[in-house]
Design an enzyme around this catalytic site. Sequence first.
Site, PDB file in Angstrom:
ATOM      1  N   GLU A 222       7.280   9.865   0.385  1.00 31.38           N
ATOM      2  CA  GLU A 222       6.487  10.099   1.597  1.00 31.38           C
ATOM      3  C   GLU A 222       7.324   9.717   2.826  1.00 31.38           C
ATOM      4  OE1 GLU A 222       3.320   7.306   2.643  1.00 31.38           O
ATOM      5  OE2 GLU A 222       2.018   8.995   3.097  1.00 31.38           O
TER       6      GLU A 222
ATOM      7  N   CYS B  18      -2.021  10.908   6.572  1.00 29.18           N
ATOM      8  CA  CYS B  18      -1.843  10.713   5.129  1.00 29.18           C
ATOM      9  C   CYS B  18      -2.074  12.009   4.362  1.00 29.18           C
ATOM     10  CB  CYS B  18      -2.798   9.643   4.643  1.00 29.18           C
ATOM     11  SG  CYS B  18      -4.499  10.008   5.075  1.00 29.18           S
TER      12      CYS B  18
ATOM     13  N   GLU C 261      -6.964   3.181  -0.061  1.00 31.62           N
ATOM     14  CA  GLU C 261      -6.642   4.554   0.365  1.00 31.62           C
ATOM     15  C   GLU C 261      -5.176   4.538   0.768  1.00 31.62           C
ATOM     16  OE1 GLU C 261      -9.589   5.364   3.366  1.00 31.62           O
ATOM     17  OE2 GLU C 261     -11.110   5.770   1.866  1.00 31.62           O
TER      18      GLU C 261
ATOM     19  N   LYS D 254      -8.256  -6.544  10.094  1.00 35.90           N
ATOM     20  CA  LYS D 254      -6.851  -6.811  10.435  1.00 35.90           C
ATOM     21  C   LYS D 254      -6.256  -5.453  10.771  1.00 35.90           C
ATOM     22  CE  LYS D 254      -2.940  -7.034   9.466  1.00 35.90           C
ATOM     23  NZ  LYS D 254      -1.978  -6.202  10.236  1.00 35.90           N
TER      24      LYS D 254
END
Length: 486
Positions: free
Chosen positions: A390, A288, A254, A178
Amino acid sequence: MKEFKNFINGEYVSSASGKTFENRNPVNNSLIGMVHEAGEPEVVAAVAAAKSAMEGPWGKMTQSERIKLLDRVAERINERFDEFLIAECKDTGKPHKIASHIDIPRGAANFKAFSDTLANHPTEAFKLDTPDGKSAVNYGHRTPKGVIAVISPWNLPLLLMTWKVGPALACGNTVVVKPSEETPATATLLGEVMNECGVPKGVYNVVHGFGPNSAGALLTANPDVRAITFTGETRTGETIMRAASVGLRNISLECGGKNPGLVFADCDMDKAIEGTMRSAFVNCGQVCLGTERIYVERSIFEEFVSRLKAGVAKLKLGQPEDPNVDFGPLVSQKHKEKVLSYYRLAVEEGATVVIGGGVPEMGAELNAGAWVEPTIWTGLADDARVINEEIFGPCCHIRPFDTEEEVIALANDTKYGLSATIWTENLSRASRVAEKMEVGIAWVNSWFLRDLRTAFGGAKESGIGREGGTHGLEFYTELKNICIKL
Ligand code: NAD
């Protein structure tokens, strides 16, 4: 008008519901095409195809036959390099210079690196003395888990998706992918490559759509999915973990980061500036592992800030295909709004804007795109939201520090634990500080230098599990012990 269809059992499939959504180019907000959103029938069909492929020719192949096929997939991606490159750059807006260096070659390499590692990986064996004076032999035997759901984000679409699909298939599983709703193109194109290379039908499937109440949630809830590997935001990871708890399915997560860069006065300043330019601004800050918090020893603070500012002032923004461009737009209008809300918040929280902080003037042709200025702040308090949340944009805050103990505490003062980057020429300090970082990966005098044979993953709220090299074996295979009484 381009259409992005689901790829199920080796064929491109429209949605039975007729539901589609737009895929737009963030460079100028133009429409690239329409994406077919998978509903229950498509997700069920994709998982069923993946399950029956396990019982078909794929499940009967030897490891070396599978590895040969995956090598061919890697070669074929490289043969169709330009098509992958253009598709990726349209979806993300990233410069060709970056995608041709990172996204596409590494996306292809993911099919080779893991199969090479797995081919050479031994299992354990023990001889046991038994009470009757005879013995038994125990040995480990790995089998594939079955259907693996791969749920991936938009920042490095092909690379991060194949990082999971490569080892999953090398271990003999089948996958239903996906991809992010923002970046459907390269996962779709990979279906053609799978067919061209003779990968059996149903081994690689793609369902398009969103997360909640859409393809993502339908896929993770499907009981025939035996494990879920996910890259994305921590909050989404929590939702996926809840879904996986039904039926005790394994997960590999992750997730997000708010990674520190630690710059000591004994660093090589040229290297530290060059590395921080990349760690804070490459891919428009949408990595990331990027460093949104930079801590610089006080004696070199002013020099570091002014040199980083000069580096940012030189960044060239523009069309992806221009070979001189090093900086593209953010991935979408939605993400632009999020990043700009943090730019406003930084000022409200009392930041000094060293450079940037707004929307660049790109000219009539590009102004509708998702452009933001690369931005540096100083002067925020340690509890400011801008320093703790973040942002995932091209921005960083720089703060001075005085001692090693202080900067270690500052670097670790976060709920995240993905990576840390340390700049020092003192090797003893480098290893001492690296060992104290509460992260999955610590770089010294480098950033994003990845050896695919090594472990990758996050500590704290940055993830669960390790992938990479043989570490992924724990997730992608079931380890069985076979005990033979002699
Ligand atoms: P996201 O969590 O919004 O989406 C990731 C994927 O999950 C998408 O495909 C999305 O459709 C799907 N999804 C969302 N909700 C879902 C649900 N309820 N059920 C199933 N699937 C669902 O993340 P994003 O915005 O695409 O990516 C950015 C994030 O990814 C950042 O936090 C970044 O740090 C993180 N990231 C982490 C790594 C890493 O290796 N640790 C790498 C890249 C990106």
